[in-house]
Design a protein around this motif. Structure first.
Motif, short mmCIF file in Angstrom:
data_model
loop_
_atom_site.label_atom_id
_atom_site.label_comp_id
_atom_site.label_asym_id
_atom_site.label_seq_id
_atom_site.Cartn_x
_atom_site.Cartn_y
_atom_site.Cartn_z
N VAL A 164 0.68 -1.22 -0.08
CA VAL A 164 -0.08 0.11 0.12
C VAL A 164 1.00 1.18 0.03
N ALA A 165 2.24 1.14 0.83
CA ALA A 165 2.89 2.21 0.72
C ALA A 165 3.36 2.68 -0.70
N ASP A 166 3.96 1.51 -1.50
CA ASP A 166 4.64 1.48 -2.65
C ASP A 166 3.49 2.15 -3.57
N ALA A 167 2.20 1.74 -3.45
CA ALA A 167 1.02 2.42 -4.29
C ALA A 167 1.00 3.89 -3.76
N ALA A 168 0.92 4.13 -2.66
CA ALA A 168 0.88 5.69 -2.27
C ALA A 168 1.89 6.59 -2.91
N ARG A 169 2.95 5.94 -3.40
CA ARG A 169 4.28 6.57 -3.70
C ARG A 169 3.95 6.58 -5.35
N ILE A 170 3.49 5.61 -5.90
CA ILE A 170 3.26 5.61 -7.48
C ILE A 170 2.01 6.67 -7.72
N LEU A 171 1.06 6.63 -6.84
CA LEU A 171 -0.06 7.68 -7.17
C LEU A 171 0.22 8.93 -6.68
N GLY A 172 1.53 9.22 -6.26
CA GLY A 172 1.73 10.61 -5.87
C GLY A 172 0.92 11.30 -4.92
N LEU A 173 0.36 10.36 -3.73
CA LEU A 173 -0.56 11.12 -2.75
C LEU A 173 0.26 11.81 -2.01
N LEU A 174 -0.38 12.89 -1.05
CA LEU A 174 0.12 13.82 -0.18
C LEU A 174 0.24 13.13 1.05
N PRO A 175 1.01 13.73 2.14
CA PRO A 175 1.32 13.23 3.40
C PRO A 175 0.09 12.87 4.19
N GLU A 176 -0.80 14.15 4.18
CA GLU A 176 -2.12 13.97 4.81
C GLU A 176 -3.18 13.07 4.20
N ASP A 177 -2.95 12.59 3.11
CA ASP A 177 -4.04 11.84 2.46
C ASP A 177 -4.47 10.45 3.35
N LEU A 178 -5.38 9.96 3.29
CA LEU A 178 -5.65 8.88 4.03
C LEU A 178 -6.00 7.38 3.19
N LEU A 179 -5.28 6.53 3.57
CA LEU A 179 -5.33 5.40 2.75
C LEU A 179 -5.92 3.89 3.52
N VAL A 180 -6.85 3.37 2.93
CA VAL A 180 -7.54 2.18 3.60
C VAL A 180 -7.07 1.14 2.78
N ASN A 181 -6.49 0.07 3.68
CA ASN A 181 -6.12 -1.42 3.33
C ASN A 181 -6.85 -2.44 3.31
N VAL A 182 -7.55 -2.79 2.26
CA VAL A 182 -8.59 -3.73 2.24
C VAL A 182 -7.98 -4.97 1.61
N GLN A 183 -7.79 -6.23 2.43
CA GLN A 183 -7.33 -7.28 1.78
C GLN A 183 -7.95 -7.91 0.45
N GLY A 184 -7.16 -8.27 -0.39
CA GLY A 184 -7.86 -8.84 -1.79
C GLY A 184 -8.45 -10.00 -1.62
N ASP A 185 -8.56 -10.60 -0.42
CA ASP A 185 -9.26 -11.84 -0.28
C ASP A 185 -10.48 -11.86 0.98
N GLN A 186 -10.96 -10.74 0.67
CA GLN A 186 -12.19 -10.27 1.62
C GLN A 186 -13.17 -9.80 0.63
N PRO A 187 -14.05 -10.86 -0.10
CA PRO A 187 -14.88 -10.63 -1.02
C PRO A 187 -16.21 -10.24 -0.49
#
Length: 248
Positions: free
Chosen positions: A79-102
């Motif tokens: 998720v941290a890697d994706a935040a870097r790729i997406l160029g998100l700001l320090p104050e942006d919020l990210l939610v990590n949802v596992q890909g095996d939680q359908p």
């Protein structure tokens, strides 16, 4: 402050290879997760994967995905890697949802984000659920959590915690659901932390946070979110999906 759901989804799994693309009720599992996350009050949903097959599958059903490094140590690192790729700001919020939680309920995402609206210095939250199925109390596949009086995590374990010494002592067991929320600022800190000893023993990335002395707030939810870990879980989850659709 943007709110972004990132779904880490890797191809390799010792128990169920290619799990994100396994069909469930006529759709790949990752699509179920993605569509449920889209129903939450967030700005965007992105799948973060290490495999082009998953990337293409997500794009084929109209979703958004990014290709992350195969060297990420955990889902949170991805998720941290994706935040870097997406160029998100320090104050942006990210939610990590596992890909095996359908069966993730969209409200779970709203709940795990809610504390950030009141506490500006909060770095990370996660979800807890009161165990209903006695099997989960002793199953190492289901992670348990204990908290302090303020709702901050004291420890996570695959073991049964707390241990009831005297059988007559009442005890409520809390299952940890694999949903996290963090600021982009804290994700950058997390990614630079060394792998913890307890993290390595239990194979639980959230223990890296506790071992380094950071606070992890546990938000209780009334919505369970069972995971697909083994091939035999697929039929069980499909049955739950059918029951859910009948109740709608």
């Amino acid at each position: 402050m943007r709110k972004i759901v990132v779904i880490p989804a890797r191809w390799g799994s010792s128990r169920l290879e290619g799990k994100p693309l396994r069909p469930l009720a006529g759709k790949p599992m990752i699509r179920h997760v993605y569509e449920r996350c889209r129903a939450a009050a967030v700005d965007d949903v992105v799948v973060a994967t290490d495999d082009v097959r998953i990337l293409e599958a997500v794009e084929n059903f109209g979703g958004r995905a990014v290709l992350t490094s195969p060297e990420n140590r955990s889902g949170t690192d991805r998720v941290a890697d994706a935040a870097r790729i997406l160029g998100l700001l320090p104050e942006d919020l990210l939610v990590n949802v596992q890909g095996d939680q359908p069966l993730i309920h969209p409200r779970c995402i709203d709940e795990v984000l809610a504390p950030f609206q009141k506490e500006s210095d909060l770095a990370m939250t996660t979800l807890g659920f009161v165990i209903q199925d006695p099997r989960e109390i002793t199953d190492p596949k289901d992670v348990k959590v204990v908290m302090d009086a303020r709702g901050n995590a004291l420890y996570f374990s695959r073991a049964t915690i707390p241990h009831v010494r005297d059988r007559e002592t009442p005890c409520t067991y809390i299952k940890h659901l694999g949903v996290y929320a963090y600021t982009r600022r804290f994700l950058d800190i997390f990614r630079d932390l060394p792998t913890g000893t307890l993290e390595e023993i239990e194979k639980l990335e959230q223990l890296r946070v506790l071992e380094q002395g950071y606070t992890l707030r546990v938000v209780m939810t009334s919505h369970d979110s069972p995971e697909v870990d083994l091939p035999e879980d697929i039929a069980r989850i499909e049955a739950l999906m059918q029951d859910s659709s009948k109740g709608e």
